[in-house]
Structures are given as structure tokens and as C-alpha cells.
Design a protein around this motif. Structure first.
Motif, mmCIF file in Angstrom:
data_model
loop_
_atom_site.group_PDB
_atom_site.id
_atom_site.type_symbol
_atom_site.label_atom_id
_atom_site.label_comp_id
_atom_site.label_asym_id
_atom_site.label_seq_id
_atom_site.Cartn_x
_atom_site.Cartn_y
_atom_site.Cartn_z
ATOM 1 N N UNK A 42 0.856 -1.180 0.000
ATOM 2 C CA UNK A 42 0.000 0.000 0.000
ATOM 3 C C UNK A 42 0.896 1.234 0.000
ATOM 4 N N UNK A 43 0.602 2.156 -0.873
ATOM 5 C CA UNK A 43 1.542 3.223 -1.182
ATOM 6 C C UNK A 43 1.644 4.278 -0.093
ATOM 7 N N UNK A 44 0.558 4.544 0.589
ATOM 8 C CA UNK A 44 0.535 5.614 1.573
ATOM 9 C C UNK A 44 0.206 5.043 2.934
ATOM 10 N N UNK A 45 0.976 5.420 3.935
ATOM 11 C CA UNK A 45 0.679 4.946 5.287
ATOM 12 C C UNK A 45 -0.253 5.903 6.011
ATOM 13 N N UNK A 46 -0.146 7.177 5.695
ATOM 14 C CA UNK A 46 -1.001 8.183 6.321
ATOM 15 C C UNK A 46 -1.476 9.159 5.252
ATOM 16 N N UNK A 47 -2.769 9.438 5.277
ATOM 17 C CA UNK A 47 -3.359 10.398 4.351
ATOM 18 C C UNK A 47 -4.268 11.329 5.145
ATOM 19 N N UNK A 48 -4.113 12.620 4.906
ATOM 20 C CA UNK A 48 -4.980 13.613 5.548
ATOM 21 C C UNK A 48 -5.691 14.386 4.452
ATOM 22 N N UNK A 49 -7.014 14.425 4.530
ATOM 23 C CA UNK A 49 -7.822 15.126 3.539
ATOM 24 C C UNK A 49 -8.863 15.994 4.233
ATOM 25 N N UNK A 50 -9.312 16.986 3.534
ATOM 26 C CA UNK A 50 -10.454 17.778 4.002
ATOM 27 C C UNK A 50 -11.733 17.166 3.456
ATOM 28 N N UNK A 51 -12.829 17.381 4.161
ATOM 29 C CA UNK A 51 -14.115 16.876 3.689
ATOM 30 C C UNK A 51 -14.381 17.362 2.274
ATOM 31 N N UNK A 52 -14.998 16.492 1.481
ATOM 32 C CA UNK A 52 -15.354 16.732 0.084
ATOM 33 C C UNK A 52 -14.192 16.521 -0.881
ATOM 34 N N UNK A 53 -13.000 16.317 -0.363
ATOM 35 C CA UNK A 53 -11.873 16.019 -1.257
ATOM 36 C C UNK A 53 -12.031 14.612 -1.825
ATOM 37 N N UNK A 54 -11.383 14.368 -2.948
ATOM 38 C CA UNK A 54 -11.415 13.036 -3.542
ATOM 39 C C UNK A 54 -10.297 12.181 -2.946
ATOM 40 N N UNK A 55 -10.551 10.893 -2.920
ATOM 41 C CA UNK A 55 -9.621 9.952 -2.299
ATOM 42 C C UNK A 55 -9.202 8.892 -3.302
ATOM 43 N N UNK A 56 -7.912 8.603 -3.326
ATOM 44 C CA UNK A 56 -7.435 7.412 -4.020
ATOM 45 C C UNK A 56 -6.322 6.804 -3.198
ATOM 46 N N UNK A 57 -6.497 5.559 -2.790
ATOM 47 C CA UNK A 57 -5.486 4.823 -2.048
ATOM 48 C C UNK A 57 -4.923 3.728 -2.952
ATOM 49 N N UNK A 58 -3.610 3.731 -3.086
ATOM 50 C CA UNK A 58 -2.974 2.783 -3.985
ATOM 51 C C UNK A 58 -2.723 1.433 -3.344
ATOM 52 N N UNK A 59 -2.839 0.384 -4.145
ATOM 53 C CA UNK A 59 -2.565 -0.975 -3.685
ATOM 54 C C UNK A 59 -2.020 -1.768 -4.862
ATOM 55 N N UNK A 60 -0.872 -2.380 -4.673
ATOM 56 C CA UNK A 60 -0.306 -3.303 -5.658
ATOM 57 C C UNK A 60 -0.040 -4.638 -4.977
ATOM 58 N N UNK A 61 -0.193 -5.695 -5.733
ATOM 59 C CA UNK A 61 0.015 -7.012 -5.150
ATOM 60 C C UNK A 61 0.977 -7.817 -6.016
ATOM 61 N N UNK A 62 1.508 -8.847 -5.393
ATOM 62 C CA UNK A 62 2.369 -9.784 -6.100
ATOM 63 C C UNK A 62 1.836 -11.172 -5.841
ATOM 64 N N UNK A 63 1.486 -11.846 -6.938
ATOM 65 C CA UNK A 63 0.968 -13.214 -6.794
ATOM 66 C C UNK A 63 1.009 -13.891 -8.143
ATOM 67 N N UNK A 64 1.477 -15.124 -8.171
ATOM 68 C CA UNK A 64 1.612 -15.849 -9.433
ATOM 69 C C UNK A 64 0.404 -16.660 -9.798
#
Lengths: 112, 113
Positions: free
Chosen positions: B6-28
Motif C-alpha cells: 500500500x503506497x501511503x501509510x497516512x493520508x490527511x484530507x479535508x471533507x469533500x476532497x477526492x480519495x485514491x489509495x494505492x494498492x499493488x500485489x504480487x501473486x503468481x
């Protein structure tokens, strides 16, 4: 709906003492059951999982063991606790054919 | 071995802001993907999941996530966050037909009122 009951919620134990955390499941039969340890900033570490009575798979070699004496009961144990065993332990289960986990409320263990 | 980043450990936003949390995985192999959420004082619960089909999945409380197979990603989005979205969010992966669900380190989201 599926529910996990986990106890005790909080436990303070001296180093070298034994441990038993219990987890029971309601609302489903033959669940897969899991013990995770949650550490701040490190997510959930899978410790053990069980696909049936008496079947235990261990993910991380350590001072802990798990047992599943009944279909809906999962126990996390230790014979002698270490300081490093302190943490927040979560029991989880999956319902039939869903794959998603439902969690208990956790047990916070402090070893002094 | 399976892993989730997960790309971000801490995110601070104001209300009404847009959110995107990144996630990459490794699996065969083929995977099932999940986002779980832990609100303050509550236990972990499922936010949304992807098993197959439409790679854009919708979950509770207006959240959605998009599975991009070529990028091994499963990012979580919400167009407009609320103060009540303050929580810790975990991305997780499970091999199809497997037993183990592997979690990322989590992202703590704080939404300012």
C-alpha cells in the motif's frame, strides 16, 4: 450472519507464563479459521489457519501454537510467553464459498 | 510469495476532497482482491471485493475500486470523503481457490471536518 466471539479482550501476562486465547464462530458451519497479529503500520500478519477440526497450518515459526478442537472453536496458545509476543491478535473466519473474512474484535496481549 | 503493497501509510484530507489509495500485489496466479476498513474502536469489516467480471467494483459508503490486471493494482477511490470516513484501510489478496488472505500494511486516513 456470521459472528466471531473472541476472548479475553485484554490480557496482561508475565514473561514465561502460558497463554490461551479463544475464538468461537456463530452463523456458519465448517468455516476456515485464522489467527492474525496486527501491528501498527505493519498490517495483519497471518499466524495460523485451519480448514477443519484438528487441521492447523502454521505460517510463521514462533512461540505460539493453535488448535481447533471443534468445528467452530479456534484456540491460540503458548506454553511460555516472550516479551515479543505482545500485540493485538485477531481471529477471523470465512463463510462457505465466499472467501471474504469476518473478524472478531481482537485480543490485546501485553507481556511484562 | 504473495505480498501486498500500500503506497501511503497516512493520508490527511479535508471533507469533500477526492480519495485514491494505492494498492499493488504480487501473486503468481488468479486472485481475489479485497479492501477492509477499521473504523476507530470497531473491528475490521469488508469494504468491497473483486472476484471476477467487471474490474470496477462498488462497495459500501460510496467507495469503489478498480482492478487493473496488467498493473497488479487494486486502487480504492471515493469522489468525496466525509469526516466519518476517518479509519484505517487495508488492501488484501487471496489466491483463487487458496486459503490464505495476505494484507497490506494499511493506510490511516484522517478526514478534517
Amino acid at each position: 450472519s456470521q459472528t466471531i466471539h473472541q476472548w479475553p479482550a485484554t490480557l496482561v501476562q508475565p514473561v514465561g507464563s502460558p497463554l490461551s486465547l479463544e475464538c468461537t464462530v456463530e452463523g456458519t458451519s465448517n468455516p476456515n479459521l485464522y489467527w492474525y497479529r496486527q501491528a501498527a503500520g505493519r498490517g495483519l500478519q497471518l499466524l495460523f489457519y485451519s480448514v477443519g477440526i484438528g487441521q492447523i497450518s502454521s505460517e510463521v515459526p514462533q512461540n505460539l501454537s493453535a488448535s481447533r478442537p471443534q468445528d467452530r472453536q479456534f484456540i491460540l496458545s503458548s506454553k511460555k510467553l516472550l516479551l515479543s509476543d505482545s500485540g493485538f491478535y485477531l481471529c477471523a473466519g470465512t463463510g462457505p464459498n465466499t472467501g471474504e473474512l469476518f473478524f472478531g474484535e481482537g485480543s490485546r496481549l501485553t507481556v511484562l | 510469495a504473495q505480498s501486498v503493497s500500500q503506497h501511503n501509510h497516512h493520508v490527511i484530507l479535508s471533507e469533500a476532497a477526492s480519495l485514491e489509495l494505492g494498492c499493488n500485489y504480487s501473486y503468481g496466479g488468479t486472485v481475489n482482491l479485497f479492501w477492509y476498513v477499521q473504523y476507530p474502536g470497531q473491528h475490521l469489516q469488508l469494504l468491497l471485493k473483486y472476484f471476477s467480471g467487471d474490474p470496477l467494483v462498488k462497495g459500501i459508503k460510496g467507495f469503489e475500486a478498480e482492478f487493473i490486471k496488467s498493473k497488479f493494482s487494486f486502487n480504492l477511490r471515493k469522489p468525496s470523503v466525509q469526516w466519518s470516513d476517518t479509519a484505517e484501510y487495508f488492501c488484501a489478496v487471496k489466491g483463487t481457490g487458496g486459503f490464505k488472505t495476505i494484507f497490506g500494511a494499511g493506510t490511516r486516513l484522517f478526514v478534517k471536518a
